[in-house]
Motif scaffolding. Structure first.
Motif, short mmCIF file in Angstrom:
data_model
loop_
_atom_site.label_atom_id
_atom_site.label_comp_id
_atom_site.label_asym_id
_atom_site.label_seq_id
_atom_site.Cartn_x
_atom_site.Cartn_y
_atom_site.Cartn_z
N ARG A 31 0.82 -1.21 0.00
CA ARG A 31 0.00 0.00 0.00
C ARG A 31 0.86 1.27 0.00
O ARG A 31 0.42 2.32 0.47
N ALA A 32 2.05 1.17 -0.54
CA ALA A 32 2.92 2.34 -0.64
C ALA A 32 2.32 3.35 -1.63
O ALA A 32 1.59 2.99 -2.56
N ALA A 35 6.18 9.27 -3.07
CA ALA A 35 6.27 10.53 -2.33
C ALA A 35 5.73 11.69 -3.14
O ALA A 35 5.13 12.62 -2.59
N ALA A 36 5.89 11.64 -4.45
CA ALA A 36 5.43 12.73 -5.31
C ALA A 36 3.92 12.89 -5.29
O ALA A 36 3.40 13.96 -5.63
N LEU A 37 3.19 11.83 -4.88
CA LEU A 37 1.73 11.89 -4.85
C LEU A 37 1.18 12.19 -3.47
O LEU A 37 -0.04 12.24 -3.28
N GLY A 38 2.06 12.39 -2.50
CA GLY A 38 1.61 12.69 -1.15
C GLY A 38 0.77 11.56 -0.59
O GLY A 38 1.15 10.39 -0.66
N ASP A 39 -0.38 11.91 -0.05
CA ASP A 39 -1.28 10.90 0.52
C ASP A 39 -2.54 10.72 -0.32
O ASP A 39 -3.51 10.13 0.14
N ALA A 45 -6.11 6.19 7.79
CA ALA A 45 -7.13 5.16 8.03
C ALA A 45 -7.73 4.63 6.73
O ALA A 45 -8.07 3.45 6.63
N GLU A 46 -7.86 5.49 5.73
CA GLU A 46 -8.40 5.04 4.45
C GLU A 46 -7.38 4.19 3.70
O GLU A 46 -7.72 3.17 3.09
N HIS A 47 -6.11 4.57 3.74
CA HIS A 47 -5.07 3.77 3.08
C HIS A 47 -4.97 2.38 3.69
O HIS A 47 -4.63 1.41 2.99
N ARG A 49 -7.38 0.57 4.85
CA ARG A 49 -8.57 -0.24 4.56
C ARG A 49 -8.36 -1.11 3.31
O ARG A 49 -7.37 -0.98 2.60
N HIS A 50 -9.36 -1.93 3.05
CA HIS A 50 -9.27 -2.83 1.89
C HIS A 50 -9.22 -2.09 0.57
O HIS A 50 -8.78 -2.66 -0.44
N ILE A 51 -9.64 -0.83 0.55
CA ILE A 51 -9.58 -0.10 -0.72
C ILE A 51 -8.15 0.18 -1.14
O ILE A 51 -7.88 0.43 -2.31
N GLY A 52 -7.21 0.14 -0.19
CA GLY A 52 -5.82 0.45 -0.50
C GLY A 52 -4.98 -0.75 -0.86
O GLY A 52 -4.00 -0.62 -1.60
N TRP A 53 -5.38 -1.95 -0.36
CA TRP A 53 -4.55 -3.14 -0.59
C TRP A 53 -5.35 -4.37 -0.20
O TRP A 53 -6.46 -4.27 0.33
N ASP A 54 -4.79 -5.53 -0.49
CA ASP A 54 -5.40 -6.79 -0.06
C ASP A 54 -4.80 -7.15 1.31
O ASP A 54 -3.71 -7.73 1.39
N ILE A 55 -5.53 -6.80 2.34
CA ILE A 55 -5.05 -6.97 3.71
C ILE A 55 -4.65 -8.43 3.95
O ILE A 55 -5.41 -9.35 3.66
N GLY A 56 -3.44 -8.61 4.46
CA GLY A 56 -2.97 -9.93 4.87
C GLY A 56 -2.35 -10.79 3.79
O GLY A 56 -1.69 -11.79 4.11
#
Length: 258
Positions: A31-32, A35-39, A45-47, A49-56
């Motif tokens: 979920r990196a 740096a050029a895109l900031g957050d 908290a949103e990053h 969540r599952h919207i940011g990556w496949d947890i686990g």
């Protein structure tokens, strides 16, 4: 260049010279955000969540590669930057909205901004998978795409613990479905919670179907693999089941050639 020397590389390769016929991929392992895109205009908290990556799924894939002595390729960046299981031309590749969350950093992206994400992350990741499979052309390879799914999506609860996904070649998925249904206390999804289609997925159609490789996409529910104990348990389970399933697939293929 979107990525700098301070940003992580777009993928990790584990056990490049491994003995197993199985090759693992994890399109949403990280979920990196460059740096050029900031957050991307989102709180942490949103990053997370599952919207940011496949947890686990990173932990499961790492452990499974070790147990199987299998090569694995894990993608590093958030699917909110670019979803490496979507064709870059699709709106879902760099979504302006994910589930119900608006992604300010993806709004009205210019063509050059999109191209930069493709060139820095998507293309190197898939080129690496392609080169690994090319290097194995003289030996048997079976593609196993590793994913995880959220227990609840847009208010819909998912009771299943695991799902096997497939499209044009269901051979390995069907073997695994039979094996999983013999496991105690499991509810198993058959092309659920998702189904692979030419319009929904990129990795399996590109690296599995078009190459003619046997393949399967595995989905594990995220609450079951959110910690190290769960990741180890499911990696051990799939090390056992994939070993058995691949042996059955290989025997069936040999019988078909006789």
């Amino acid at each position: 260049m979107l990525l700098t020397a301070d940003d992580p590389p777009p993928f990790r390769v584990l056990r490049e010279s491994a003995a197993s016929d199985l090759v693992l991929t994890a399109d949403h392992a990280g979920r990196a955000v460059p740096a050029a895109l900031g957050d991307l205009g989102l709180p942490e908290a949103e990053h997370a969540r599952h919207i940011g990556w496949d947890i686990g799924i990173a932990g499961v894939t790492e452990r499974l590669a070790d147990l199987l002595d299998a090569t694995a390729v894990l993608q590093t960046y958030s699917r909110l930057v670019i979803d490496c299981n979507r064709d870059p031309s699709w709106p879902s590749a760099m979504p302006e909205v994910s589930e119900y969350t608006v992604i300010p950093g993806n709004k009205d992206l210019s063509a050059p901004a999109k191209a930069a994400r493709v060139a820095a992350i998507f293309t190197p990741y898939h080129d690496r998978i392609r080169s690994l499979l090319d290097a194995r052309a003289e030996r048997r390879s079976v593609l196993v795409a590793m994913h995880s799914f959220t227990p609840s999506f847009k208010g819909e609860s998912r009771a299943m613990q695991v799902g096997m996904l497939y499209n044009k070649d269901p051979r390995l998925a069907r073997i695994l479905l039979d094996l999983l249904r013999n496991e105690p206390d499991l509810t198993v999804g058959d092309n659920a919670p998702y189904a692979i289609t030419d319009d929904s997925d990129y990795s399996v159609p590109t690296h599995g179907e078009r190459r003619g490789l046997a393949h399967v996409e595995i989905e594990i529910r995220q609450d079951l693999i959110a910690d190290a104990d769960g990741q180890n348990a499911w990696a051990n389970r799939f090390a056992r089941l994939l070993t058995a399933a691949d042996a059955m697939l290989k025997a069936a293929d040999q019988a078909d050639r006789r």
